[in-house]
Design an enzyme around this catalytic site. Structure first.
Site, PDB file in Angstrom:
ATOM      1  N   GLY A  14       0.877  -1.266   0.049  1.00  0.00           N
ATOM      2  CA  GLY A  14       0.026   0.136   0.033  1.00  0.00           C
ATOM      3  C   GLY A  14       0.658   1.351  -0.184  1.00  0.00           C
ATOM      4  O   GLY A  14       0.535   2.280   0.454  1.00  0.00           O
TER       5      GLY A  14
ATOM      6  N   GLY B  39      -0.436   4.853  -1.028  1.00  0.00           N
ATOM      7  CA  GLY B  39      -1.814   5.133  -0.348  1.00  0.00           C
ATOM      8  C   GLY B  39      -1.259   6.454   0.440  1.00  0.00           C
ATOM      9  O   GLY B  39      -0.058   7.006   0.394  1.00  0.00           O
ATOM     10  N   GLN B  40      -2.462   7.064   1.232  1.00  0.00           N
ATOM     11  CA  GLN B  40      -2.054   8.266   1.911  1.00  0.00           C
ATOM     12  C   GLN B  40      -0.907   8.177   2.957  1.00  0.00           C
ATOM     13  O   GLN B  40      -0.017   8.995   2.906  1.00  0.00           O
ATOM     14  CB  GLN B  40      -3.328   8.729   2.616  1.00  0.00           C
ATOM     15  CG  GLN B  40      -3.523  10.067   3.480  1.00  0.00           C
ATOM     16  CD  GLN B  40      -4.261  10.085   4.557  1.00  0.00           C
ATOM     17  OE1 GLN B  40      -5.056   8.931   4.891  1.00  0.00           O
ATOM     18  NE2 GLN B  40      -4.621  11.360   5.102  1.00  0.00           N
TER      19      GLN B  40
ATOM     20  N   ASP C 293      -0.268  -7.415  -5.386  1.00  0.00           N
ATOM     21  CA  ASP C 293      -1.858  -7.504  -4.839  1.00  0.00           C
ATOM     22  C   ASP C 293      -1.911  -8.227  -3.560  1.00  0.00           C
ATOM     23  O   ASP C 293      -1.576  -9.564  -3.625  1.00  0.00           O
ATOM     24  CB  ASP C 293      -2.628  -8.035  -5.981  1.00  0.00           C
ATOM     25  CG  ASP C 293      -3.960  -8.270  -5.509  1.00  0.00           C
ATOM     26  OD1 ASP C 293      -4.301  -8.186  -4.315  1.00  0.00           O
ATOM     27  OD2 ASP C 293      -4.811  -8.635  -6.412  1.00  0.00           O
TER      28      ASP C 293
ATOM     29  N   TYR D 106     -15.098  -2.646   7.866  1.00  0.00           N
ATOM     30  CA  TYR D 106     -13.804  -1.814   8.231  1.00  0.00           C
ATOM     31  C   TYR D 106     -13.578  -2.328   9.483  1.00  0.00           C
ATOM     32  O   TYR D 106     -12.561  -2.803   9.982  1.00  0.00           O
ATOM     33  CB  TYR D 106     -13.791  -0.760   7.684  1.00  0.00           C
ATOM     34  CG  TYR D 106     -12.448   0.061   8.178  1.00  0.00           C
ATOM     35  CD1 TYR D 106     -11.267  -0.422   6.938  1.00  0.00           C
ATOM     36  CD2 TYR D 106     -12.352   0.886   8.939  1.00  0.00           C
ATOM     37  CE1 TYR D 106     -10.093   0.213   7.239  1.00  0.00           C
ATOM     38  CE2 TYR D 106     -11.145   1.678   9.308  1.00  0.00           C
ATOM     39  CZ  TYR D 106     -10.036   1.272   8.504  1.00  0.00           C
ATOM     40  OH  TYR D 106      -8.882   1.899   8.456  1.00  0.00           O
TER      41      TYR D 106
ATOM     42  N   LYS E 266     -10.717  -4.746  11.577  1.00  0.00           N
ATOM     43  CA  LYS E 266      -9.649  -4.004  12.460  1.00  0.00           C
ATOM     44  C   LYS E 266      -9.508  -5.205  13.516  1.00  0.00           C
ATOM     45  O   LYS E 266      -8.286  -5.338  14.235  1.00  0.00           O
ATOM     46  CB  LYS E 266      -9.700  -2.722  12.548  1.00  0.00           C
ATOM     47  CG  LYS E 266      -9.578  -1.722  11.295  1.00  0.00           C
ATOM     48  CD  LYS E 266      -8.006  -1.937  10.678  1.00  0.00           C
ATOM     49  CE  LYS E 266      -7.799  -1.070   9.725  1.00  0.00           C
ATOM     50  NZ  LYS E 266      -6.249  -1.432   9.073  1.00  0.00           N
TER      51      LYS E 266
HETATM   52  N1  SER Z   1      -9.339   6.964   8.670  1.00  0.00           N
HETATM   53  C1  SER Z   1     -10.049   5.864   8.712  1.00  0.00           C
HETATM   54  C2  SER Z   1     -11.482   5.991   7.956  1.00  0.00           C
HETATM   55  O1  SER Z   1     -11.974   6.796   8.128  1.00  0.00           O
HETATM   56  C3  SER Z   1     -10.227   5.263  10.045  1.00  0.00           C
HETATM   57  O2  SER Z   1      -9.150   4.205   9.998  1.00  0.00           O
HETATM   58  O3  SER Z   1     -11.931   4.698   7.387  1.00  0.00           O
END
Ligand code: SER
Length: 320
Positions: free
Chosen positions: A8, A11-12, A53, A143, A147
């Site tokens: 990743g 990514g940010q 991937d 999500y 986690k």
């Molecule tokens: N910044 C993330 C989100 O908003 C939270 O871990 O999904």
């Protein structure tokens, strides 16, 4: 940490973590990877780089073995809002991807793995103010489910296999380089871009929505400091709460208005409001402070000044 693989990486968080790890450990020792090869630009050459991937178990194993990797920063993931659009894909990327990385690491002789959890591990039954380190984790998003599961899986690899897996629960991450993709806290980044570009922004959560946030330099510091910490001091390994600042969306708009007085912000909550309402407002990060000397540098005021300065520079360079 001599040979590092980052998943990743485009990514940010990955973009800036790759740069920092290359500065610290040498460009050739930090292999960036992502599903697609990003374009090189003036401030970022991606080489050494692998297209990877994380749902491809064999490809992960090959990358770890071919590059003789001893440390993995596994960042590839789907965030909360996009995860609700395709929960099955979120599970596949976030959990099967993590499992592949942990398995390939243990079999491939990797010593340390970093994997970020999130405030999304918490849910509506968690105490929302000063949320404790060890508390109820009953999230309502896929999500969040990935986690919590991921934290348990990482701890399992620590105790069962002696793999040194470490991680923090990131709050919303604010940054000036790469935009986040599909999270609930994205408004806290978008608001800065739109304040500079348009002078106005329509925020997708209510004005009184308070969430914990962290600025990118502290986000990177949390990852590197935890990974460099003395293992014998760690009581926890994964899911460390890290706190830096908490503010409402309205307070953030007001802070920006100190520097851009004409900035106008409207609040039109959408389906992401319910996700935000299920997350903590502030975090107790005393375990991170005690076990590996966590200490953030930026609060709301300092972050706002720095964000506006960095984005204005990008605007002048034509890269915003
Ligand atoms: N910044 C993330 C989100 O908003 C939270 O871990 O999904």
């Amino acid at each position: 940490m001599k040979r590092i693989l980052i998943t990743g990486a485009a990514g940010q968080i990955g973009t800036e973590l790759t740069r920092e790890l290359r500065r610290k450990y040498g460009v050739d020792n930090v292999i960036a990877s992502s599903r697609h090869r990003p374009e090189d630009d003036a401030k970022h050459s991606w080489t050494p780089f692998e297209v990877l991937d994380v749902t491809d178990r064999d490809a992960i194993r090959a990358a770890i073995e071919d590059y003789n990797i001893d440390t993995v920063f596994h960042l590839a993931a789907m965030l909360s809002a996009v995860g609700e659009q395709d929960p099955q894909a979120a599970w596949d990327v976030n959990i099967n991807g993590l499992h592949h990385v942990l398995e390939a690491s243990r079999r491939g002789g990797v010593e340390k793995v970093f994997w970020p959890s999130s405030i999304a591990a918490f849910g509506p039954t968690t105490p929302r103010n000063n949320t404790p380190q060890d508390t109820i984790t009953q999230p309502t998003t896929m999500y969040g489910v990935t986690k919590v599961t991921g934290e348990l899986l990482c701890d399992y690899y620590v105790h069962r296999y002696g793999l040194d897996v470490r991680g923090v629960r990131y709050p919303g991450v604010i940054s000036s380089d790469t935009l986040p993709g599909g999270g609930t806290t994205d408004y806290a980044v978008e608001i800065f871009y739109e304040a500079i570009r348009q002078g106005h922004y329509t925020c997708f959560v209510r004005e009184d929505t308070v969430l914990p946030m962290i600025y990118m330099p502290d986000c990177i510091l949390a990852a590197t400091r935890l990974m460099e910490a003395d293992l014998s001091r760690l009581q926890h390994h994964n899911g460390f709460n890290v706190s830096a600042m908490s503010f409402s969306a309205g307070e953030l708009a007001a802070e920006i208005r100190k520097y851009i007085p004409e900035f106008a912000c409207r609040f039109e909550p959408d389906q992401r409001q319910a996700i935000a309402d299920s997350w903590p407002r502030s975090l107790d990060d005393s375990a991170a402070r005690a076990e590996w000397d966590w200490q953030p540098a930026f609060g709301l005021a300092g972050m706002t000044v720095d964000m506006l300065e960095k984005l204005r520079t990008r605007e002048q360079l034509g890269t915003l």
